[in-house]
Enzyme design. Structure first.
Site, mmCIF file in Angstrom:
data_model
loop_
_atom_site.group_PDB
_atom_site.id
_atom_site.type_symbol
_atom_site.label_atom_id
_atom_site.label_comp_id
_atom_site.label_asym_id
_atom_site.label_seq_id
_atom_site.Cartn_x
_atom_site.Cartn_y
_atom_site.Cartn_z
ATOM 1 N N SER A 144 7.531 -12.557 -34.838
ATOM 2 C CA SER A 144 8.853 -13.047 -35.251
ATOM 3 C C SER A 144 8.644 -14.319 -36.061
ATOM 4 O O SER A 144 7.571 -14.950 -35.965
ATOM 5 C CB SER A 144 9.682 -13.380 -33.998
ATOM 6 N N TYR A 157 10.810 -16.732 -25.391
ATOM 7 C CA TYR A 157 10.628 -15.909 -26.599
ATOM 8 C C TYR A 157 9.672 -16.593 -27.584
ATOM 9 O O TYR A 157 8.740 -15.975 -28.093
ATOM 10 C CB TYR A 157 12.004 -15.685 -27.244
HETATM 11 P P1 NAD Z 1 16.346 -3.729 -30.066
HETATM 12 O O1 NAD Z 1 17.002 -4.284 -28.850
HETATM 13 O O2 NAD Z 1 17.153 -3.029 -31.098
HETATM 14 O O3 NAD Z 1 15.165 -2.747 -29.662
HETATM 15 C C1 NAD Z 1 14.277 -3.059 -28.665
HETATM 16 C C2 NAD Z 1 13.569 -1.807 -28.233
HETATM 17 O O4 NAD Z 1 12.694 -2.140 -27.148
HETATM 18 C C3 NAD Z 1 14.499 -0.727 -27.710
HETATM 19 O O5 NAD Z 1 13.991 0.541 -28.058
HETATM 20 C C4 NAD Z 1 14.439 -0.930 -26.190
HETATM 21 O O6 NAD Z 1 14.743 0.237 -25.455
HETATM 22 C C5 NAD Z 1 12.984 -1.310 -26.053
HETATM 23 N N1 NAD Z 1 12.678 -2.011 -24.816
HETATM 24 C C6 NAD Z 1 13.245 -3.131 -24.318
HETATM 25 N N2 NAD Z 1 12.691 -3.428 -23.124
HETATM 26 C C7 NAD Z 1 11.741 -2.483 -22.890
HETATM 27 C C8 NAD Z 1 10.827 -2.233 -21.843
HETATM 28 N N3 NAD Z 1 10.756 -3.027 -20.764
HETATM 29 N N4 NAD Z 1 10.016 -1.161 -21.930
HETATM 30 C C9 NAD Z 1 10.079 -0.317 -22.998
HETATM 31 N N5 NAD Z 1 10.927 -0.514 -24.028
HETATM 32 C C10 NAD Z 1 11.740 -1.577 -23.969
HETATM 33 O O7 NAD Z 1 15.556 -4.976 -30.682
HETATM 34 P P2 NAD Z 1 14.913 -5.215 -32.122
HETATM 35 O O8 NAD Z 1 15.693 -6.303 -32.755
HETATM 36 O O9 NAD Z 1 14.692 -3.955 -32.855
HETATM 37 O O10 NAD Z 1 13.525 -5.873 -31.675
HETATM 38 C C11 NAD Z 1 12.297 -5.209 -31.796
HETATM 39 C C12 NAD Z 1 11.197 -6.254 -31.892
HETATM 40 O O11 NAD Z 1 11.379 -7.041 -33.052
HETATM 41 C C13 NAD Z 1 11.167 -7.217 -30.710
HETATM 42 O O12 NAD Z 1 9.823 -7.498 -30.358
HETATM 43 C C14 NAD Z 1 11.839 -8.451 -31.275
HETATM 44 O O13 NAD Z 1 11.425 -9.618 -30.630
HETATM 45 C C15 NAD Z 1 11.337 -8.403 -32.706
HETATM 46 N N6 NAD Z 1 12.133 -9.174 -33.655
HETATM 47 C C16 NAD Z 1 13.457 -8.896 -33.858
HETATM 48 C C17 NAD Z 1 14.172 -9.649 -34.782
HETATM 49 C C18 NAD Z 1 15.620 -9.392 -35.092
HETATM 50 O O14 NAD Z 1 16.225 -10.196 -35.810
HETATM 51 N N7 NAD Z 1 16.219 -8.323 -34.614
HETATM 52 C C19 NAD Z 1 13.550 -10.677 -35.487
HETATM 53 C C20 NAD Z 1 12.211 -10.926 -35.246
HETATM 54 C C21 NAD Z 1 11.508 -10.164 -34.336
#
Ligand code: NAD
Length: 262
Positions: A144, A157
């Protein structure tokens, strides 16, 4: 772009958001996919079948809880037994919790560290021997902007994501003389359920209409004023799987609308 026919990709947390965007990009290049993540059973089965028929690839699903090391090991062995190998590992599953450090609940700290940091270690440890056996591999850790800089109220985080960037460098060094690479992607704001929750909380807290809450969230951090899309992150992950990226090793690649240029 990369042809991934004959390769098998595990994407953790691929039932939603960024993970799904990455699974779609790898599938579109011909990779067989192992999906993982939470969600309604029937919805996940529809998603699995839909990806298989859209991209003409094999698609499996494993419900491993990424906070549990034994289930992570099982996810990797299930992938090998069902699809034949693990060539690409995308550590993407993640959660967020927001509170000041002195009010941060212990169980939330443990959960964020387990899912956002320790899970990557356990998955890499289990998958790497299979990549070594086949003499090729790609490990992509979704960190991130918070792996490079901090924000208040996100102690678990930010700690986890900085750790992911460090872990990426170690694994890249240990695999440097092989055809296995390890890199991190550092997205800024992407409009997924994880971020929608933060927009809803901001709207509620400040009594703002949803559009204004969205604008405020972006304005605070992301100079472009636009969200990064899951397709753009999928395209970057696909590039990292290509031969052109064979010497990108241990990098933390920003895709953040200028967030960390400030
Ligand atoms: P999201 O909530 O849309 O998706 C998260 C996914 O992880 C889902 O499929 C959920 O079911 C799964 N998940 C959560 N807990 C779990 C567990 N214990 N076991 C198995 N699966 C699990 O979130 P996102 O925004 O797509 O985030 C995905 C990644 O990207 C994360 O690591 C997040 O930190 C990172 N990220 C997101 C952003 C953003 O702005 N959305 C920015 C930077 C980094």
């Amino acid at each position: 772009m990369a042809t991934l026919k004959g390769k098998v990709a595990v994407v953790t947390g691929s039932t939603s958001g960024i993970g799904l965007g990455i699974a779609r990009a790898l599938g579109s290049a011909g990779a067989d996919l192992m999906l993982n993540g939470f969600g309604d059973k029937a919805g996940i089965e529809t998603l699995r079948k839909g990806l298989a028929s859209e991209f003409k690839v094999r698609v499996g699903y494993d419900s491993a809880d990424m906070s549990k090391p034994a289930e992570i090991r099982q996810l990797i062995s299930h992938t090998v037994s069902e699809l034949g190998s693990v060539d690409i590992l995308v550590n993407n599953a993640g959660i967020q919790h927001v509170a000041p450090v002195d009010e941060f609940a212990d169980d939330k700290w443990d959960a964020v560290i387990a899912i956002n940091l320790s899970a990557d270690f356990h998955a890499i440890k289990a998958a790497l021997p299979h990549m070594k056996k086949r003499g090729w591999g790609r490990i992509i850790n979704i960190a991130s902007a918070h792996g490079l800089v901090a924000s208040a109220n996100k102690v678990a985080y930010v700690t986890a994501k900085h750790g992911v960037v460090g872990m990426t460098k170690v694994v890249a060094l240990e695999t440097a003389a092989t055809a296995i690479t390890c890199n991190a992607i550092c997205p800024g704001w992407v409009l997924t359920p994880l971020v929608q929750k933060q927009i809803d909380d901001l709207a509620k807290r400040e009594n703002l209409p949803p559009a204004e809450a969205k604008r405020r969230l972006l304005a605070e951090k992301q100079p472009s004023g636009d969200f990064v899309t899951t397709d753009q992150i999928g395209a970057l992950a696909l590039y990292l799987c290509s031969d052109a990226a064979a010497q990108i090793r241990g990098a933390a690649l920003s895709i953040d609308g200028g967030w960390t240029a400030q």
